[in-house]
Design an enzyme around this catalytic site. Structure first.
Site, PDB file in Angstrom:
ATOM      1  CG  ASN A   1    -112.930 -49.971  47.047  1.00 12.19           C
ATOM      2  OD1 ASN A   1    -112.605 -51.219  46.968  1.00 12.19           O
ATOM      3  ND2 ASN A   1    -114.177 -49.123  47.822  1.00 12.19           N
ATOM      4  CG  ASP A  52    -115.642 -42.352  51.374  1.00  7.89           C
ATOM      5  OD1 ASP A  52    -115.785 -42.611  51.830  1.00  7.89           O
ATOM      6  OD2 ASP A  52    -114.262 -42.243  50.920  1.00  7.89           O
ATOM      7  CE  LYS A  80    -122.863 -49.644  26.654  1.00  7.81           C
ATOM      8  NZ  LYS A  80    -122.092 -50.650  24.909  1.00  7.81           N
ATOM      9  CG  PHE A 135    -110.902 -52.459  59.208  1.00  7.16           C
ATOM     10  CD1 PHE A 135    -111.005 -52.689  59.827  1.00  7.16           C
ATOM     11  CD2 PHE A 135    -109.989 -52.544  58.139  1.00  7.16           C
ATOM     12  CE1 PHE A 135    -111.522 -54.262  60.394  1.00  7.16           C
ATOM     13  CE2 PHE A 135    -108.990 -54.053  59.187  1.00  7.16           C
ATOM     14  CZ  PHE A 135    -110.114 -54.970  59.196  1.00  7.16           C
ATOM     15  CE  LYS A 158    -115.630 -41.374  59.607  1.00  7.10           C
ATOM     16  NZ  LYS A 158    -115.703 -42.387  58.545  1.00  7.10           N
TER      17      LYS A 158
END
Ligand code: CTP
Length: 413
Positions: free
Chosen positions: A208, A277, A287, A321, A339
């Protein structure tokens, strides 16, 4: 941090004296006022005019001078400053300070100093390693002076060894630390940062946009405030802040292992990492070659690290966060509760100036009592300090919690 701070810089006569020019520039760039005292030997390596031009203030060289302002003396210079830095500090000034010799403006000002004083020794490595300098440095340390260890490397005299003046950046970091209240001393803070990489063949991975900037800012701020900081970081193009211990990881599974191994040893855990996730269910050893049709990747769930910390955290403080593009508060509140976090820092990725890659962030901090604190757009370093203030406030409530529990346990007659 250095804005409006008054820095007295003592420059002594070693070859590294020329680096005092860059140091002065960096102090001034960060908004500090700088006054410079130079010894007679320092003036042989770099001119007072250079230091005067860079600092924007007169340079002080003489103990008894009619030309330099009559009210300026070792006493008034020492009274003026918030911090006193001697860089470079030669074996001579270290020896004089350790022995209580005041035979020029710099050495007498050191004696009159009541503010924090930092010596940055720089000299030939044999001089530095010798017993006399070692003893004198030990003596200065025991008297409460700070010493910034010189770096090892090639010295101007041609030899290799310890004796090089640390970079201006490192001296600046140390000065900032000296001017920062050590309100997190005794805390062991584990910070996670950056993205994770989930490979599906030897050359490709899913990741990300996280840069790691928020996590690194937290690690740096906590360290400057006296905490012992461990930074578990996914791949990030950032330098680990000085004084912070870095554990580099790549995938979410590696991050989980690194974090869980160190959980017992932490008092505060701040999970700023953007953990993937999902990971590819299969990783090809070779590859993957392209074919005519589309490529389908099956993904499987990664461990939810913070959820596991939440289950095992005990009395540790857990800060998470939430990165959202919609229903910021609602989603953040669910994550906070499910959590078992103590605080959640919610940032709305759709707002300019917030989230990944930026140097700024716009966050809301939610707590378990239902409180929401909205912060304006801020540098990530300022957001980091604010989060740490909230952690301290929670810590301050701990005796209150303990008392509450004790009260509940009191049997009523
Ligand atoms: N987190 C984690 N492990 C994961 C995913 C997230 O520890 N596998 C942590 C992050 O470090 C962050 C918090 O959980 O502190 C929330 O992360 P975020 O990506 O906003 O939310 P998720 O819990 O992953 O939920 P969703 O992706 O569905 O919004």
């Amino acid at each position: 941090m250095l804005k409006n701070k008054k820095i007295l810089l003592g420059v002594t006569g070693g070859i590294a004296a020329y680096k005092a020019a860059e140091l002065t520039r960096e102090f001034v760039k960060r908004g500090a006022s700088v006054k410079v005292i130079m010894t007679a030997n320092a003036s042989k390596f770099i001119t007072p005019l250079t230091m005067q031009t860079l600092s924007g203030n007169p340079v002080y060289t003489e103990m008894f001078s009619l030309v330099e302002s009559p009210e300026i003396s070792h006493i008034s210079l020492a009274d003026w400053a918030d911090v006193f830095v001697i860089a470079p500090a030669t074996a001579n000034i270290i020896g004089k300070a350790a022995a209580g010799i005041g035979d020029d403006l710099l050495s007498t000002t050191i004696m009159a100093a009541r503010m924090p004083v930092l010596f940055c020794p720089a000299m030939n490595s044999n001089m530095y390693a010798g017993p006399i300098v070692g003893e004198n440095i030990g003596r200065l340390r025991r008297s409460g002076y700070r010493i910034l260890e010189p770096e090892s490397g090639e010295l101007a005299c041609g030899v290799e060894g310890a004796g090089r003046l640390p970079s201006a950046g490192e001296i600046l970091d140390e000065v900032e630390r000296m001017l920062t209240p050590q309100d997190l001393a005794g805390e062991k803070i584990l910070v996670t940062a950056g993205p994770t990489r989930e490979p599906f063949d030897p050359v490709r991975f899913i990741t990300n946009y996280s840069s790691g900037k928020m996590g690194y800012a937290l690690a740096e701020a906590a360290c400057k405030r006296g905490a012992c900081v461990l930074l578990v970081s996914g791949p990030a193009a950032l330098t680990c802040p000085r004084g912070v211990e870095l554990v580099g990881v790549s995938s979410a599974v590696e991050m989980k292992e690194a974090v869980m191994r160190r959980l017992q040893d932490s008092t505060v855990i701040i999970k700023a990492a953007a953990v993937a996730d999902y990971r590819p269910a299969q990783t090809s050893g070779a590859k993957i070659k392209k074919e005519a049709g589309p490529l389908r990747l099956a993904l499987e769930r990664n461990p939810d690290i913070i959820a596991e910390i939440g289950r095992k955290k005990g009395r540790r403080i857990l800060v998470g966060f939430a990165m959202e593009t919609e229903n910021l508060i609602g989603n953040a509140r669910i994550k906070l509760k499910e959590k078992n976090m103590d605080l959640i820092v919610a940032n709305d990725l759709s707002r300019p100036g917030s989230g990944f890659q930026n140097d700024t962030n716009i966050v809301k901090i939610l707590d378990r009592r239902g409180g929401i604190e909205e912060l304006p757009i801020m540098e990530k370093s300022a957001v980091a300090n604010h989060i740490l203030d909230r952690v301290l406030a929670l810590k301050a409530r701990e005796p209150e919690k303990k008392q509450g529990r004790a009260k509940k346990n009191v049997r009523r007659p």
